[in-house]
Each structure stands twice: as C-alpha cells, then as structure tokens.
Design an enzyme around this catalytic site. Structure first.
Site, PDB file in Angstrom:
ATOM      1  N   CYS A 130     -17.289  13.966   4.517  1.00  0.00           N
ATOM      2  CA  CYS A 130     -16.476  13.141   3.633  1.00  0.00           C
ATOM      3  C   CYS A 130     -17.354  12.104   2.940  1.00  0.00           C
ATOM      4  CB  CYS A 130     -15.359  12.456   4.420  1.00  0.00           C
ATOM      5  SG  CYS A 130     -15.931  11.234   5.607  1.00  0.00           S
ATOM      6  N   ALA A 158     -23.718  16.978   2.173  1.00  0.00           N
ATOM      7  CA  ALA A 158     -23.628  15.607   2.672  1.00  0.00           C
ATOM      8  C   ALA A 158     -22.610  14.773   1.880  1.00  0.00           C
ATOM      9  CB  ALA A 158     -25.005  14.958   2.637  1.00  0.00           C
ATOM     10  N   HIS A 159     -22.426  13.536   2.295  1.00  0.00           N
ATOM     11  CA  HIS A 159     -21.425  12.637   1.718  1.00  0.00           C
ATOM     12  C   HIS A 159     -21.667  12.378   0.223  1.00  0.00           C
ATOM     13  CE1 HIS A 159     -24.785  10.133   3.155  1.00  0.00           C
ATOM     14  NE2 HIS A 159     -24.529   9.365   2.107  1.00  0.00           N
ATOM     15  N   ASN A 160     -20.554  12.279  -0.509  1.00  0.00           N
ATOM     16  CA  ASN A 160     -20.535  11.916  -1.936  1.00  0.00           C
ATOM     17  C   ASN A 160     -21.117  12.973  -2.868  1.00  0.00           C
ATOM     18  OD1 ASN A 160     -19.541   9.480  -0.973  1.00  0.00           O
ATOM     19  ND2 ASN A 160     -21.441   8.363  -1.272  1.00  0.00           N
ATOM     20  N   SER A 184     -24.912  12.175  -2.238  1.00  0.00           N
ATOM     21  CA  SER A 184     -24.767  11.652  -3.612  1.00  0.00           C
ATOM     22  C   SER A 184     -25.466  12.517  -4.661  1.00  0.00           C
ATOM     23  CB  SER A 184     -25.282  10.210  -3.704  1.00  0.00           C
ATOM     24  OG  SER A 184     -24.547   9.369  -2.842  1.00  0.00           O
TER      25      SER A 184
END
Length: 282
Positions: free
Chosen positions: A189, A210-212, A230
C-alpha cells in the site's frame, strides 16, 4: 479474415500442442515457414490454426484454419471454452470482512479480505490470497494463489537514538479493471498516496511492487521483477523477467526493458534499455 482448407464438420474435444495433439484435437502453429511446414505435415491433430500460405500442405486428415497471428486466435478460442472462466462462489474457509463484493466473483480457500476492501464484478481471487487495508479492485481482475495486496511499505527513518523508526503506511492500493496478477506477488500500500495498477496490466509471478508505485495501462511485468517505491511507469511498457528498478524512477510509455536489467535512471518514451546499469540500445 481467414482461409480454411479441409473438412468443416469435424468434432473437436480438446486443445493440445502441435507435437502431442491427437485425432479430435485442435492446435496452433506459429513457427517459421520451414519448421511450421514440417510440424503441420506430421501432426496427428484434426485441426491446426496457422499462418496463411499453407494451402498445398499434404495432410488429408487435417483441417487448416489460416489466419494472421495464429497463436492469438488459438488463445481466443481457448478462453471461450475453459471451465475456469465461469468459476464463481466463496469458499467456506475464506475470511471475508468486507461487504463490498461485486457480482459473479470467486474467492478461493483460505483467502483473507479486509473490511475496507472492495472488489468489482467477475473478479477471481484464488487460494491463500491476502488483501488488507484500503484496497479497491476493479472488474475482471485475477489474483493468483498466495499473492499479498495492501501490505505495509518498507519505510523507516532514523530517530534521535540512531534507531530505525517505522514510517506508517496509511495509503491504499487501486487495481483497475482487467488486471491479471500472478502467484506470490506483493503489492504494498502507499504511505500517504495510493499504489496504482492501471487497466489491462499483466504481472507475472514473484514480483514485488513497493509503496506509491504507479503503473500505466496494458503493461507487461515479467517474473522476479522488483519495482522500488514511488516509481512511475507509463502505458504499454514491457518489463522483462528479473528486472530491478530503483525507487523514484520515471519510466515513459512504450518502453522495453531487457531481461535482468537494473534501472537506475529515468527512461524516456519509446526507449529500449538493457544491462546493469540499464542503458538505451538501438
């Protein structure tokens, strides 16, 4: 637009490879001309979907369906007939806390679906899948066994004691329509924003997102790929197997990343990159 040679009233009971097919089975052939000719002449199948130009093949017991992109049309036929496409229902061992489930979906054994999750119509969640937190899944999505959606991102900050302090993840995951996700895939998330997988993207087994991360439409992501936090990936990008992409990278549209590459810098629209570190190639 196709050409057909041979019988039109044959009974087909099974799909098979061209080398193993038997009477009553249909197969396809997309090899080069000489190899294809040999395979078509020797196959025991009743029908072959193949490229155009084989009108003079000598195999009296064989029906040829000649098209452009024979493998694609074989897949199209297969998808219209396999029973699993109609699989529905919720297994009694699944733990389902949400009430936001669409129509005609399937949830397999030992799945966990959290209370804030929503899942669209016709989606299939296979065994041992875990979906936690603020996750929105669209229509006609497939999650293969043992995949984890919505786990915490890997984020830590050093405190005044030089100890690692966890950056809590309060974002979610959005998976748009027609996404296919393989087995043992982890999609974290977002920390504050959402991690997003756009419409039509296909993800192979053993991938970590991974996140973002933001992944565009109709992308292909090969097995054992790692995408750092990201990172932004444009539409129609092909990422081969075993690729590593560092965090905060921007990858354009229509990009091809070669097998085993390590991407450490931004990639422009339409580029082909390969290597460690990945560099543009002609």
């Amino acid at each position: 637009n196709y050409n057909l040679i041979g019988k039109t009233d044959i009974l087909i009971s099974k799909f098979n490879s061209i080398s193993d097919a038997k009477n009553g089975e249909i197969t396809f052939c997309s090899d080069n001309v000489e190899q294809a000719k040999k395979l078509i002449q020797t196959t025991k199948a009743s029908a072959v979907i193949c490229s155009k130009g084989f009108e003079k093949i000598q195999n009296v017991n064989l029906t040829l369906i000649m098209v452009e992109r024979p493998k694609f049309w074989f897949v199209r036929c297969l998808n219209k007939t396999i029973k699993d496409m109609k699989k529905t229902g919720k297994h009694p061992t699944a733990v389902i806390k949400t009430k936001k489930l669409g129509k005609i979906i399937y949830v397999g054994p030992f799945c966990f679906i959290d209370k804030e999750v929503s899942i669209g119509n016709f989606s299939k969640i296979y065994n041992n899948v875990s979906i936690s937190g603020k996750v929105k899944i669209g229509m006609n999505v497939i999650l293969a066994p043992s995949t984890v959606i919505g786990g915490d991102g890997f984020g830590f900050e050093l405190n005044e004691k030089k100890e690692w302090e966890k950056f809590p993840s309060i974002g979610g995951v959005i998976i748009h329509d027609d996404v296919d996700i393989g087995s043992n895939v982890c999609i974290d998330c977002g920390t504050l924003q959402n991690t997003v997988i756009s419409k039509g993207t296909k993800i192979n087994n053993l991938v970590h997102i991974a996140h973002n991360v933001k992944i565009g439409k109709n992308c292909i992501i090969g097995g054992r790929t790692h995408i750092g936090g990201s990172t932004i990936i444009g539409d129609n990008t092909w990422i081969s197997m075993g690729v590593t992409i560092r965090d905060k990278i921007s990858i354009g549209k229509n990009v091809f990343i070669g097998m085993g590459s390590v991407v450490t810098k931004d990639v422009k629209d339409g580029q082909i990159v390969f290597g460690n570190p990945a560099k543009p190639v002609k």
